[in-house]
Design an enzyme around this catalytic site. Structure first.
Site, PDB file in Angstrom:
ATOM      1  N   THR A  70      83.950  41.082  23.099  1.00 18.29           N
ATOM      2  CA  THR A  70      83.941  39.490  22.610  1.00 18.29           C
ATOM      3  C   THR A  70      84.196  39.447  21.377  1.00 18.29           C
ATOM      4  O   THR A  70      85.171  38.412  21.182  1.00 18.29           O
ATOM      5  CB  THR A  70      82.360  39.179  22.944  1.00 18.29           C
ATOM      6  OG1 THR A  70      82.267  39.246  24.426  1.00 18.29           O
ATOM      7  CG2 THR A  70      82.276  37.760  22.699  1.00 18.29           C
ATOM      8  N   ASN A 149      89.111  42.245  34.750  1.00 15.55           N
ATOM      9  CA  ASN A 149      87.878  42.739  34.590  1.00 15.55           C
ATOM     10  C   ASN A 149      86.962  42.630  36.144  1.00 15.55           C
ATOM     11  O   ASN A 149      86.063  43.149  36.465  1.00 15.55           O
ATOM     12  CB  ASN A 149      86.732  42.369  33.817  1.00 15.55           C
ATOM     13  CG  ASN A 149      86.694  40.747  33.592  1.00 15.55           C
ATOM     14  OD1 ASN A 149      87.720  40.128  33.452  1.00 15.55           O
ATOM     15  ND2 ASN A 149      85.689  40.123  34.019  1.00 15.55           N
ATOM     16  N   GLN A 178      88.973  46.568  29.627  1.00 14.57           N
ATOM     17  CA  GLN A 178      88.892  47.370  30.961  1.00 14.57           C
ATOM     18  C   GLN A 178      89.973  48.503  31.312  1.00 14.57           C
ATOM     19  O   GLN A 178      89.686  49.263  32.103  1.00 14.57           O
ATOM     20  CB  GLN A 178      88.924  46.452  32.313  1.00 14.57           C
ATOM     21  CG  GLN A 178      87.640  45.456  32.461  1.00 14.57           C
ATOM     22  CD  GLN A 178      86.482  46.147  32.922  1.00 14.57           C
ATOM     23  OE1 GLN A 178      86.429  47.276  33.388  1.00 14.57           O
ATOM     24  NE2 GLN A 178      85.348  45.474  32.528  1.00 14.57           N
ATOM     25  N   SER A 198      86.565  48.261  23.708  1.00 16.83           N
ATOM     26  CA  SER A 198      85.019  48.044  23.631  1.00 16.83           C
ATOM     27  C   SER A 198      84.429  49.488  24.073  1.00 16.83           C
ATOM     28  O   SER A 198      84.963  50.152  24.885  1.00 16.83           O
ATOM     29  CB  SER A 198      84.517  46.903  24.498  1.00 16.83           C
ATOM     30  OG  SER A 198      83.065  47.097  24.537  1.00 16.83           O
ATOM     31  N   HIS A 200      81.389  50.397  24.954  1.00 18.05           N
ATOM     32  CA  HIS A 200      80.479  50.556  26.034  1.00 18.05           C
ATOM     33  C   HIS A 200      81.167  50.642  27.427  1.00 18.05           C
ATOM     34  O   HIS A 200      80.502  50.919  28.667  1.00 18.05           O
ATOM     35  CB  HIS A 200      79.071  49.805  26.112  1.00 18.05           C
ATOM     36  CG  HIS A 200      79.562  48.333  26.349  1.00 18.05           C
ATOM     37  ND1 HIS A 200      79.364  47.800  27.537  1.00 18.05           N
ATOM     38  CD2 HIS A 200      80.017  47.467  25.862  1.00 18.05           C
ATOM     39  CE1 HIS A 200      79.534  46.554  27.713  1.00 18.05           C
ATOM     40  NE2 HIS A 200      80.187  46.143  26.556  1.00 18.05           N
ATOM     41  N   THR A 236      78.214  45.379   7.227  1.00 21.26           N
ATOM     42  CA  THR A 236      78.199  46.778   7.169  1.00 21.26           C
ATOM     43  C   THR A 236      78.401  47.215   8.573  1.00 21.26           C
ATOM     44  O   THR A 236      77.964  47.098   9.503  1.00 21.26           O
ATOM     45  CB  THR A 236      76.658  46.949   6.748  1.00 21.26           C
ATOM     46  OG1 THR A 236      75.947  46.178   5.439  1.00 21.26           O
ATOM     47  CG2 THR A 236      76.224  48.397   6.764  1.00 21.26           C
ATOM     48  N   CYS A 323      79.235  39.085  31.995  1.00 21.54           N
ATOM     49  CA  CYS A 323      79.018  37.998  31.132  1.00 21.54           C
ATOM     50  C   CYS A 323      78.842  36.907  31.911  1.00 21.54           C
ATOM     51  O   CYS A 323      78.302  35.747  31.178  1.00 21.54           O
ATOM     52  CB  CYS A 323      80.021  37.913  29.834  1.00 21.54           C
ATOM     53  SG  CYS A 323      80.579  39.201  28.872  1.00 21.54           S
TER      54      CYS A 323
END
Length: 381
Positions: A70, A149, A178, A198, A200, A236, A323
């Site tokens: 995102t 997705n 994806q 991404s 995950h 950070t 989402c």
């Protein structure tokens, strides 16, 4: 447990978890700190950047760490739009983007940008002729999802890149959240300027991602307050998560090379089983689709009810993008494909991983068939 919701998130590899714990315990310092502990963390960050760059076949200076898909999509789309708006305010995308991209374009429309949403056919594919026809002198960005997705449809990214090579002033962004680890995407060969990944979705940890930004591409930063990530993303860095992500990427790409036939066999079994079921319509197209996503609709059965009944039997699937899954209603993607309100309102998504076995697939299909038959009996009574 039969987990079939891998497009929402994947179970982290054990090696990834071990890496995260080790780095968190031993290298917890801020990588921007000047002392030796900060230097150790910075070195690990640099090593992870080099490792990911090598795996993606890009330069380390082109790897920007983010919090996930995102954020990556927002930085790429809004960053290009705001940075280059003096040259033009026309943007091109598709009507079937992930919500993080789709809503970014809707936001930009409210800021005075003009957006062309390319339509798709019944298989979820855009037309290259439509793309060429949409390009204007003031176009500054084309943004396309690689693997959808919800349906698994693969857009013709290579062909889009070839078209855009004739328009060198237009930036090309690809949402590869994806696709990574499932469908090859040569970033350099296909003329891609920005690409979102991404962690995950590839058995890494939530809260980590990569935004590939081709050298020479300038972005307006969405975050201020630090010079981290080549001044493109202040904040950070999550060193432990980033190092773990580098390991996850290496492992998933290795599995992609070694287990391609296995995952295709599991997908074929699911498709064959679904085709034999009464009142089931498959929404995922036969061709140009990723090996891990199957979308189907069950006539007259609410997907939320079916999901909960499967849940009680330790089979886990979803309705659409995680989402958007709690919003209810019809799938925007399936509606754009012209599949109609009924199919779009009763869709289920199965998404497998390289760890999914044929035995699990067969067992899940038997349970699914039983649950559908139970619903049909209730409806007839």
């Amino acid at each position: 447990m039969i987990y079939l919701d891998n497009s929402a998130t994947t179970k982290p590899y054990k090696e990834v978890l071990d890496t995260f714990v080790t780095v968190s315990e031993k290298y917890f310092a801020n990588p921007s700190s000047l002392h030796s502990k900060g230097g150790e963390a910075e070195n690990l960050l640099s090593q992870a950047r080099k490792s990911i760059a090598q795996l993606l076949e890009v330069a380390p200076s082109e790897v920007i760490f983010t919090s996930g898909g995102t954020e990556g999509n927002n930085i790429a789309i809004k960053g290009i739009a705001f940075q280059h708006q003096n040259r033009g305010k026309h943007l091109i995308t598709t009507s079937v983007e992930h919500a993080s991209a789709y809503e970014s374009f809707q936001y930009l429309e409210k800021q005075g940008f003009n957006v062309t949403y390319l339509p798709v056919n019944t298989e979820g594919m855009i037309s290259l002729e439509d793309l060429e026809g949409a390009i204007r002198p003031e176009t500054i960005l084309v943004s396309v999802i690689h693997v959808n997705n919800e349906t698994g449809t693969i857009q013709p990214v290579k062909e889009i890149g070839n078209i855009l090579k004739k328009h060198p002033k237009i930036f090309f962004h690809v949402d590869n959240v994806q696709g990574i680890g499932k469908v090859p995407l040569p970033l350099k060969d296909w003329g891609i300027d920005l690409c979102t990944i991404s962690a995950h979705k590839i058995h890494g940890l939530k809260g980590n991602g990569v935004l590939f930004v081709k050298n020479g591409v300038t972005l307006s930063s969405l975050f201020t307050g630090g010079e981290q990530e080549l001044k493109k993303r202040a904040g950070t860095e999550n060193v432990a998560g980033i190092v773990a992500m580098a390991k996850a990427l290496r492992l998933i790409l290795q599995e992609m090379n070694e287990m391609k036939e296995k995952i295709l066999a599991v997908k074929r079994l699911f498709l064959e089983g679904l085709e034999d079921m009464e009142d089931v319509e498959i929404n995922t197209p036969e061709d140009y689709t990723a090996p891990h996503i199957i979308n189907f609709s069950v006539k007259g059965v609410k997907p939320e009810v079916l999901i909960h009944s499967l849940d009680k039997r330790d089979v886990y699937v979803s309705t659409r993008s995680a989402c958007s899954s709690k919003q209810g209603g019809a799938s925007r993607i399936l509606l754009e494909m012209g599949l109609g309100e009924k199919r779009a309102s009763t869709a289920i998504r199965i998404s497998i991983s390289y760890a999914t076995t044929l035995e699990e697939a067969g067992h899940a299909l038997r349970i699914l068939k039983e649950e559908i038959l139970n619903f049909k009996k209730v409806m007839r009574s």
